[in-house]
Design an enzyme around this catalytic site. Structure first.
Site, PDB file in Angstrom:
ATOM      1  N   LYS A   1       5.803  -0.168   8.066  1.00 53.03           N
ATOM      2  CA  LYS A   1       6.179   0.218   9.421  1.00 53.03           C
ATOM      3  C   LYS A   1       6.757  -0.972  10.167  1.00 53.03           C
ATOM      4  O   LYS A   1       7.624  -0.830  11.008  1.00 53.03           O
ATOM      5  CB  LYS A   1       4.964   0.732  10.194  1.00 53.03           C
ATOM      6  CG  LYS A   1       4.514   2.108   9.740  1.00 53.03           C
ATOM      7  CD  LYS A   1       3.544   2.707  10.754  1.00 53.03           C
ATOM      8  CE  LYS A   1       2.261   3.141  10.099  1.00 53.03           C
ATOM      9  NZ  LYS A   1       1.214   2.122  10.167  1.00 53.03           N
TER      10      LYS A   1
ATOM     11  N   LYS B   1       1.600 -11.518   7.478  1.00 53.68           N
ATOM     12  CA  LYS B   1       1.914 -11.108   8.846  1.00 53.68           C
ATOM     13  C   LYS B   1       1.954 -12.297   9.803  1.00 53.68           C
ATOM     14  O   LYS B   1       2.773 -12.330  10.713  1.00 53.68           O
ATOM     15  CB  LYS B   1       0.923 -10.040   9.337  1.00 53.68           C
ATOM     16  CG  LYS B   1       1.142  -8.690   8.658  1.00 53.68           C
ATOM     17  CD  LYS B   1       0.492  -7.538   9.415  1.00 53.68           C
ATOM     18  CE  LYS B   1       0.850  -6.215   8.726  1.00 53.68           C
ATOM     19  NZ  LYS B   1       0.256  -5.053   9.385  1.00 53.68           N
TER      20      LYS B   1
ATOM     21  N   LYS C   1       7.066  -3.981  -0.179  1.00 55.63           N
ATOM     22  CA  LYS C   1       6.537  -2.661   0.145  1.00 55.63           C
ATOM     23  C   LYS C   1       7.236  -2.089   1.379  1.00 55.63           C
ATOM     24  O   LYS C   1       7.581  -2.829   2.291  1.00 55.63           O
ATOM     25  CB  LYS C   1       5.021  -2.749   0.342  1.00 55.63           C
ATOM     26  CG  LYS C   1       4.513  -2.537   1.749  1.00 55.63           C
ATOM     27  CD  LYS C   1       3.013  -2.566   1.841  1.00 55.63           C
ATOM     28  CE  LYS C   1       2.607  -2.654   3.310  1.00 55.63           C
ATOM     29  NZ  LYS C   1       2.683  -1.362   4.016  1.00 55.63           N
TER      30      LYS C   1
HETATM   31  P1  ATP Z   1       2.055  -2.012   9.174  1.00 56.37           P
HETATM   32  O1  ATP Z   1       3.339  -2.633   8.687  1.00 56.37           O
HETATM   33  O2  ATP Z   1       1.958  -1.851  10.658  1.00 56.37           O
HETATM   34  O3  ATP Z   1       0.824  -2.656   8.549  1.00 56.37           O
HETATM   35  P2  ATP Z   1       1.943   0.027   7.164  1.00 56.37           P
HETATM   36  O4  ATP Z   1       3.219   0.671   6.789  1.00 56.37           O
HETATM   37  O5  ATP Z   1       1.385  -0.991   6.249  1.00 56.37           O
HETATM   38  O6  ATP Z   1       2.120  -0.521   8.648  1.00 56.37           O
HETATM   39  P3  ATP Z   1      -0.708   1.033   7.679  1.00 56.37           P
HETATM   40  O7  ATP Z   1      -1.028   1.873   8.865  1.00 56.37           O
HETATM   41  O8  ATP Z   1      -1.087  -0.410   7.706  1.00 56.37           O
HETATM   42  O9  ATP Z   1       0.858   1.181   7.405  1.00 56.37           O
HETATM   43  O10 ATP Z   1      -1.316   1.706   6.383  1.00 56.37           O
HETATM   44  C1  ATP Z   1      -1.674   3.090   6.330  1.00 56.37           C
HETATM   45  C2  ATP Z   1      -1.896   3.510   4.890  1.00 56.37           C
HETATM   46  O11 ATP Z   1      -0.635   3.593   4.191  1.00 56.37           O
HETATM   47  C3  ATP Z   1      -2.761   2.546   4.063  1.00 56.37           C
HETATM   48  O12 ATP Z   1      -3.590   3.314   3.212  1.00 56.37           O
HETATM   49  C4  ATP Z   1      -1.757   1.778   3.243  1.00 56.37           C
HETATM   50  O13 ATP Z   1      -2.306   1.275   2.034  1.00 56.37           O
HETATM   51  C5  ATP Z   1      -0.721   2.854   2.974  1.00 56.37           C
HETATM   52  N1  ATP Z   1       0.608   2.276   2.717  1.00 56.37           N
HETATM   53  C6  ATP Z   1       1.311   1.502   3.580  1.00 56.37           C
HETATM   54  N2  ATP Z   1       2.489   1.176   3.049  1.00 56.37           N
HETATM   55  C7  ATP Z   1       2.539   1.760   1.817  1.00 56.37           C
HETATM   56  C8  ATP Z   1       3.520   1.792   0.780  1.00 56.37           C
HETATM   57  N3  ATP Z   1       4.676   1.158   0.905  1.00 56.37           N
HETATM   58  N4  ATP Z   1       3.237   2.482  -0.352  1.00 56.37           N
HETATM   59  C9  ATP Z   1       2.065   3.131  -0.493  1.00 56.37           C
HETATM   60  N5  ATP Z   1       1.091   3.150   0.452  1.00 56.37           N
HETATM   61  C10 ATP Z   1       1.334   2.464   1.602  1.00 56.37           C
HETATM   62 MG    MG Z   2      -0.329  -2.117   6.780  1.00 54.27          MG
END
Ligand code: ATP
Ligand code: MG
Length: 333
Positions: A199, A112, A196
């Site tokens: 968001k 990040k 992955k």
């Molecule tokens: P950001 O990019 O802002 O970090 P994010 O998509 O990683 O957003 P988080 O809020 O950080 O989302 O994570 C929330 C939950 O979703 C965590 O348990 C994380 O492990 C899970 N998660 C995030 N992305 C994935 C993915 N691509 N596949 C499976 N689980 C995911």
């Molecule tokens: Mg995350």
């Protein structure tokens, strides 16, 4: 009953399919047999400098998506992280137990901070895993359902719990286990099927957001990156794009990947994509209706969150007082 804690950041208007399949569906299943706390971790979202009005809106939207997915506030505690001050308090105590080198090894920070650059990268982004450890340890959590990307942060949390017990006496902290379901632990970006789904991805085209217009979702699935072969086969190494589509298909229908593979023998990628788009849209349509129902009544939503915060607060204070005391801080009167 053993305790569960997990959370998501309100860093987007909508959660995506990775959040849903990797974590949220597990949350809903686990609330049957555990005492669960599910949190909208708004303090974590502050690490990337959101607009205040947008953050507030996204916090409610994230909570509405938990409810729409089936998190039941009668059984589980649903709350907003900033409503329970103990999270920030314990984070400070833990940051004084965390090695600078240890924190510097967190790969999510490296990823990040590369994205945000020297100036855009905050100290909060660096200490984020310590706040996450506080979120978990505060509730004497036994199990943490998360996606694969959180494994390293969970390891740090466990190390910190063990350190507290070694330095300040057995029973200071419960050492939690990660609950990572292999099949769906990492859902990949449709345009970049080795990264992955996130968001905060650079481009929205590879993401399936739960609140996206179904037409947009169908289009994104149809234009998912695959490979130059024709065979529909689950092979994450050689065929990451197709494997990702099969994973999503399997998770949303509850059908075995092998059975889906067999059904598509002799068919083309276009057929798979078209059918998957239907499966996803059929799931999203009623989900979105439920979310909009919750958002149409923000006062009731806020009541649910206030009730959750009150219950969480009560559970948190015992652990926090114990740590303050064992670390040698003068008792408050
Ligand atoms: P950001 O990019 O802002 O970090 P994010 O998509 O990683 O957003 P988080 O809020 O950080 O989302 O994570 C929330 C939950 O979703 C965590 O348990 C994380 O492990 C899970 N998660 C995030 N992305 C994935 C993915 N691509 N596949 C499976 N689980 C995911
Ligand atoms: Mg995350």
């Amino acid at each position: 009953r053993p305790r569960i804690f997990s959370g998501m950041q309100p860093t987007s208007d909508s959660l995506h399919l990775g959040n849903y399949l990797g974590a949220l569906t597990q949350w809903v299943a686990l609330q049957e047999s555990y005492d669960a706390l599910y949190c909208v971790v708004d303090l974590h979202a502050l690490t990337v400098g959101p607009d205040p009005a947008v953050l507030r809106e996204r916090t409610r939207r994230t909570a509405a998506q938990y409810l729409a997915a089936g998190v039941d506030p009668a059984r589980s505690i649903l709350f907003v992280q900033s409503h329970v001050a103990a999270h920030s308090e314990l984070a400070w105590l833990l940051s004084c137990q965390t090695g600078f080198g240890e924190a510097s090894r967190m790969t999510q920070f490296k990823d990040k901070s590369t994205r945000y650059g020297q100036e855009g990268t905050t100290v909060g982004l660096f200490t984020y895993p310590v706040l996450m450890a506080a979120d978990i340890l505060l509730y004497d959590t036994a199990l943490v359902p998360v996606g694969e990307d959180q494994r390293q942060h969970l390891e740090l949390t466990r190390d910190l719990a063990q350190r507290l017990n070694a330095r300040f006496g057995a029973g200071t902290a419960v050492v939690p286990e990660a609950h990572i379901v292999k099949a769906t632990a990492k859902i990949y970006d449709l345009q970049e099927p080795t990264a992955k789904m996130s968001k905060s991805a650079a481009s929205p085209n590879g993401i399936i957001e739960l609140l996206d217009d179904p037409k947009v979702v169908a289009k994104r699935i149809r234009s998912a990156v695959t490979d130059a072969e024709r065979e529909i086969r689950y092979d994450p190494e050689a065929k990451p794009g197709i494997a990702n589509l099969l994973t999503i298909y399997s998770a949303l229908t509850g059908r075995d990947v092998l059975a889906i593979e067999a059904e598509y023998q002799g068919k083309g990628y276009g057929d798979l994509k078209k059918d998957l788009a239907d499966v996803v849209v059929d799931f999203l349509t009623p989900f979105q209706e439920r979310v909009h129902g919750y958002l149409a009544d923000p006062a009731s939503l806020d009541d649910v969150l206030a009730d959750g915060a009150e219950r969480a607060q009560e559970l948190a204070s015992g652990m926090l007082d114990r740590v303050y005391d064992r670390m040698g801080l003068l008792p408050r009167r």
